[in-house]
Design an enzyme around this catalytic site. Structure first.
Site, PDB file in Angstrom:
ATOM      1  N   LYS A 103       4.982  -9.725   9.748  1.00 53.59           N
ATOM      2  CA  LYS A 103       4.400  -8.700  10.630  1.00 53.59           C
ATOM      3  C   LYS A 103       2.873  -8.832  10.656  1.00 53.59           C
ATOM      4  O   LYS A 103       2.248  -8.713  11.698  1.00 53.59           O
ATOM      5  CB  LYS A 103       4.834  -7.332  10.114  1.00 53.59           C
ATOM      6  CG  LYS A 103       4.008  -6.165  10.551  1.00 53.59           C
ATOM      7  CD  LYS A 103       4.556  -5.590  11.815  1.00 53.59           C
ATOM      8  CE  LYS A 103       3.774  -4.395  12.305  1.00 53.59           C
ATOM      9  NZ  LYS A 103       2.626  -3.982  11.510  1.00 53.59           N
ATOM     10  N   MET A 128       0.845  -1.193   0.000  1.00 51.82           N
ATOM     11  CA  MET A 128       0.000   0.000   0.000  1.00 51.82           C
ATOM     12  C   MET A 128       0.884   1.248   0.000  1.00 51.82           C
ATOM     13  O   MET A 128       0.445   2.339   0.370  1.00 51.82           O
ATOM     14  CB  MET A 128      -0.942  -0.009   1.206  1.00 51.82           C
ATOM     15  CG  MET A 128      -1.896  -1.213   1.166  1.00 51.82           C
ATOM     16  SD  MET A 128      -3.427  -0.960   2.060  1.00 51.82           S
ATOM     17  CE  MET A 128      -2.846  -0.629   3.698  1.00 51.82           C
ATOM     18  N   GLY A 129       2.151   1.100  -0.407  1.00 53.18           N
ATOM     19  CA  GLY A 129       3.050   2.243  -0.481  1.00 53.18           C
ATOM     20  C   GLY A 129       3.565   2.659   0.885  1.00 53.18           C
ATOM     21  O   GLY A 129       3.539   1.855   1.830  1.00 53.18           O
ATOM     22  N   HIS A 163       8.854   1.109   3.603  1.00 50.54           N
ATOM     23  CA  HIS A 163       9.949   1.120   4.575  1.00 50.54           C
ATOM     24  C   HIS A 163      10.771  -0.143   4.359  1.00 50.54           C
ATOM     25  O   HIS A 163      10.488  -0.929   3.434  1.00 50.54           O
ATOM     26  CB  HIS A 163       9.398   1.201   6.003  1.00 50.54           C
ATOM     27  CG  HIS A 163       8.320   0.184   6.295  1.00 50.54           C
ATOM     28  ND1 HIS A 163       8.558  -1.167   6.318  1.00 50.54           N
ATOM     29  CD2 HIS A 163       6.998   0.331   6.545  1.00 50.54           C
ATOM     30  CE1 HIS A 163       7.436  -1.801   6.598  1.00 50.54           C
ATOM     31  NE2 HIS A 163       6.471  -0.917   6.725  1.00 50.54           N
ATOM     32  N   GLY A 196       4.960 -10.032   4.468  1.00 49.32           N
ATOM     33  CA  GLY A 196       5.725  -9.951   5.714  1.00 49.32           C
ATOM     34  C   GLY A 196       5.017 -10.662   6.852  1.00 49.32           C
ATOM     35  O   GLY A 196       3.784 -10.611   6.960  1.00 49.32           O
ATOM     36  N   GLY A 238      10.852  -2.891   5.740  1.00 47.63           N
ATOM     37  CA  GLY A 238      10.093  -4.150   5.740  1.00 47.63           C
ATOM     38  C   GLY A 238       9.661  -4.497   4.325  1.00 47.63           C
ATOM     39  O   GLY A 238       9.866  -5.625   3.851  1.00 47.63           O
ATOM     40  N   HIS A 239       9.070  -3.508   3.624  1.00 50.25           N
ATOM     41  CA  HIS A 239       8.674  -3.754   2.232  1.00 50.25           C
ATOM     42  C   HIS A 239       9.906  -4.068   1.374  1.00 50.25           C
ATOM     43  O   HIS A 239       9.865  -4.944   0.512  1.00 50.25           O
ATOM     44  CB  HIS A 239       8.015  -2.512   1.631  1.00 50.25           C
ATOM     45  CG  HIS A 239       6.766  -2.070   2.314  1.00 50.25           C
ATOM     46  ND1 HIS A 239       6.710  -0.940   3.094  1.00 50.25           N
ATOM     47  CD2 HIS A 239       5.512  -2.599   2.321  1.00 50.25           C
ATOM     48  CE1 HIS A 239       5.479  -0.776   3.556  1.00 50.25           C
ATOM     49  NE2 HIS A 239       4.734  -1.772   3.114  1.00 50.25           N
ATOM     50  N   MET A 271       8.754  -2.554  11.939  1.00 45.31           N
ATOM     51  CA  MET A 271       8.532  -1.496  10.955  1.00 45.31           C
ATOM     52  C   MET A 271       7.098  -1.544  10.454  1.00 45.31           C
ATOM     53  O   MET A 271       6.557  -2.622  10.181  1.00 45.31           O
ATOM     54  CB  MET A 271       9.502  -1.646   9.799  1.00 45.31           C
ATOM     55  CG  MET A 271      10.900  -1.316  10.219  1.00 45.31           C
ATOM     56  SD  MET A 271      12.022  -1.277   8.835  1.00 45.31           S
ATOM     57  CE  MET A 271      13.551  -0.968   9.717  1.00 45.31           C
TER      58      MET A 271
HETATM   59  O1  PAF Z   1      -0.139  -5.826   3.666  1.00 38.83           O
HETATM   60  C1  PAF Z   1      -0.559  -4.892   2.956  1.00 38.83           C
HETATM   61  O2  PAF Z   1       0.116  -3.878   2.748  1.00 38.83           O
HETATM   62  C2  PAF Z   1      -1.933  -5.010   2.316  1.00 38.83           C
HETATM   63  O3  PAF Z   1      -2.830  -5.653   3.162  1.00 38.83           O
HETATM   64  C3  PAF Z   1      -1.912  -5.699   0.934  1.00 38.83           C
HETATM   65  C4  PAF Z   1      -1.433  -7.137   1.049  1.00 38.83           C
HETATM   66  C5  PAF Z   1      -0.967  -4.934   0.016  1.00 38.83           C
HETATM   67  C6  PAF Z   1      -3.315  -5.704   0.333  1.00 38.83           C
HETATM   68  O4  PAF Z   1      -3.795  -4.423   0.170  1.00 38.83           O
END
Ligand code: PAF
Length: 293
Positions: free
Chosen positions: A146, A27-28, A31, A144, A33-34, A181
């Site tokens: 998390k 979802m943008g 950080h 993740g 973690g992503h 994070m």
């Molecule tokens: O974990 C997230 O950021 C959201 O739940 C996801 C998996 C991108 C779905 O919108």
């Protein structure tokens, strides 16, 4: 790096490029973690697609959809630096066009924990993730630990609907002081930020008790609640110690356990978890061992 809000452009990319694809749905407000998910996808696949979409259907009306942090230019710079091939940035209307009326609902593992507090949340998550899988057609998708319940729910959906996507789960990335994070950490005041390490402290104490032989789930949960209760700025929202594979209630178990914790600091709700035994907290443990069941 291709950046596109169009489903057709994603379909064209897939049609024109042979090789395997790793998908990182986000979802943008990216950080580390992503970025650890992206690095794993980059190492495993010929092509990496990242999606950035703040999914309205997973927010209840009173939740933080409008103020959820968004910073597309910064996100794109981070993804470009990691060698991502495609970033899909659809609008809400692209994902949910007028007359949209089909949702994916996973029945049981969505009922407890976060699902009990946020009854429409997982329906939104599974619906958008199923759509993103259909649009990008990945070989693997990266999530993740998390959001431990989200992982269990998505795995269940993939199994139940025979979706040919491998779900890869990456351990939670933490700040130097142990705070997990999260894009929502920016909501914390400096005082709340300092106090927020209580989540990790509580989970660490439960882990130590487990390692010393404690197997009573209720005692472990009470221990976590007591540690949080001693932090003045923290308000315990929920704590549970459940079966790590299917999130079912356990009383006294030797099977892997998941301790999950949500704590409020003012308006901000933070979430963290710990696997017991902690040795399972590797990509292999999370993806292979726990994912096998
Ligand atoms: O974990 C997230 O950021 C959201 O739940 C996801 C998996 C991108 C779905 O919108």
């Amino acid at each position: 790096m291709i950046v596109t809000p169009d489903i057709e452009a994603i379909r064209a990319f897939r049609a024109q490029h042979a090789g395997t694809v790793g998908l990182v749905p986000t979802m943008g407000a990216l950080h580390d973690g992503h970025l650890s998910l992206v690095r794993n996808a980059r190492a495993d696949h010929d092509w990496v697609i990242v999606t950035i979409f703040v999914n309205p259907t997973q927010f209840a009306p009173h939740e933080d959809l409008d103020r959820y942090p968004r910073d597309l230019p910064a996100d794109l710079a981070k993804l470009e630096a990691l060698g991502v091939d495609v970033v899909f940035t659809p609008t809400p209307d692209t994902i949910y066009p007028p007359n949209f009326q089909t949702y994916v609902t996973v029945e049981e593992v969505t009922q407890g924990l976060e699902g009990a507090k946020r009854p429409t949340h997982f329906r939104g998550v599974t619906t958008v993730v199923a759509k993103l899988f259909n649009i990008t057609q990945p070989d693997s998708a990266y999530f993740g630990q998390k959001d431990a319940q989200q992982v269990v729910v998505i795995r269940q959906m993939v199994r139940d609907l025979n979706i040919p996507v491998e779900i890869v789960v990456i351990p939670t990335q933490r700040e130097a002081d142990g705070l997990a994070m999260s894009s929502r950490n920016v909501y914390l005041t400096p005082e709340q930020r300092q106090a927020s390490i209580v989540l990790r402290r509580a989970l660490d104490q439960a882990t130590s008790a487990y390692q010393a032989g404690e197997r009573d789930a209720q005692k472990l949960a009470t221990l976590i609640a007591d540690v949080v209760g001693a932090e003045g700025l923290a308000e315990l929202d929920d704590v549970a110690v459940v079966d790590a594979g299917n999130l079912s209630a356990v009383e006294h178990a030797d099977a892997p356990l998941l301790a999950v914790l949500t704590v409020r600091f003012g308006q901000t709700r933070l979430l963290d978890n710990a696997l017991l035994p902690p040795e399972l907290n590797t990509r292999e443990g999370l993806t292979g061992t726990l994912g096998a069941g």
